[in-house]
Motif scaffolding. Structure first.
Motif, PDB file in Angstrom:
ATOM      1  N   LYS A  60      29.987  73.939  44.000  1.00 38.55           N
ATOM      2  CA  LYS A  60      30.557  72.652  43.618  1.00 38.55           C
ATOM      3  C   LYS A  60      30.312  71.656  44.750  1.00 38.55           C
ATOM      4  O   LYS A  60      30.281  72.031  45.922  1.00 38.55           O
ATOM      5  CB  LYS A  60      32.051  72.785  43.350  1.00 38.55           C
ATOM      6  CG  LYS A  60      32.639  71.592  42.639  1.00 38.55           C
ATOM      7  CD  LYS A  60      33.956  71.917  42.011  1.00 38.55           C
ATOM      8  CE  LYS A  60      34.329  70.766  41.103  1.00 38.55           C
ATOM      9  NZ  LYS A  60      35.529  71.045  40.342  1.00 38.55           N
ATOM     10  N   TRP A  87      27.637  70.077  40.511  1.00 35.99           N
ATOM     11  CA  TRP A  87      27.218  71.382  41.011  1.00 35.99           C
ATOM     12  C   TRP A  87      25.760  71.357  41.441  1.00 35.99           C
ATOM     13  O   TRP A  87      24.919  70.718  40.796  1.00 35.99           O
ATOM     14  CB  TRP A  87      27.389  72.464  39.939  1.00 35.99           C
ATOM     15  CG  TRP A  87      28.821  72.791  39.653  1.00 35.99           C
ATOM     16  CD1 TRP A  87      29.680  72.104  38.834  1.00 35.99           C
ATOM     17  CD2 TRP A  87      29.571  73.885  40.176  1.00 35.99           C
ATOM     18  NE1 TRP A  87      30.907  72.708  38.826  1.00 35.99           N
ATOM     19  CE2 TRP A  87      30.866  73.809  39.634  1.00 35.99           C
ATOM     20  CE3 TRP A  87      29.258  74.928  41.043  1.00 35.99           C
ATOM     21  CZ2 TRP A  87      31.861  74.734  39.948  1.00 35.99           C
ATOM     22  CZ3 TRP A  87      30.245  75.855  41.341  1.00 35.99           C
ATOM     23  CH2 TRP A  87      31.541  75.747  40.796  1.00 35.99           C
ATOM     24  N   SER A 108      32.449  73.424  48.968  1.00 34.21           N
ATOM     25  CA  SER A 108      32.769  73.815  47.602  1.00 34.21           C
ATOM     26  C   SER A 108      34.173  74.406  47.534  1.00 34.21           C
ATOM     27  O   SER A 108      34.984  74.020  46.682  1.00 34.21           O
ATOM     28  CB  SER A 108      31.732  74.831  47.098  1.00 34.21           C
ATOM     29  OG  SER A 108      32.009  75.211  45.775  1.00 34.21           O
TER      30      SER A 108
END
Length: 128
Positions: A60, A87, A108
């Motif tokens: 992410k 992403w 992330s």
């Protein structure tokens, strides 16, 4: 950084668990039941310089940073089977320095934790 080193780094994060909701060959790393990474063999059969299959790491990312990373590193592409705005897929082909991959993993993880309820977030942050 190969898939083994990536796996070890991901598992050092607090409260991480692995599931396989998509397929048995796609490991999904979750913190407090929220996905922050996936790790799988690349689907195109491409090999690295050592003749090893290139693994794919989905992470992410902030949308602006996601695009910047794609511009900087040829081995960072829009997230495979993911929301391409949020992403990235990192091809573990040996071209990205380990510290940069670790930074992307940290980002992330932190993005996912930051969006959790305060109580959950504090528990996780206290374990860092």
């Amino acid at each position: 950084m190969d898939q083994h080193a990536v796996h070890e780094y991901l598992m050092k994060k607090p409260m991480v668990m692995i599931t396989q909701p998509f397929a048995k060959d796609v490991d999904v790393y979750k913190v407090n039941h929220k996905m922050f990474a996936t790790l799988s063999e690349g689907n195109d059969g491409e090999l690295d310089d050592n003749g090893e299959l290139i693994w794919w790491l989905n992470l992410k990312c902030d949308p602006e940073e996601a695009q910047a990373l794609r511009d900087i590193f040829p081995a960072v592409i829009p997230g495979y089977h993911m929301n391409k705005r949020l992403w990235n897929t990192v091809l573990l082909d040996g071209t990205i320095p380990q510290g940069e991959i670790e930074r992307m993993i940290d980002n992330s993880f932190n993005l996912v934790v930051a969006n959790m309820p305060e109580k959950d977030r504090r528990i996780i942050e206290n374990k860092l």
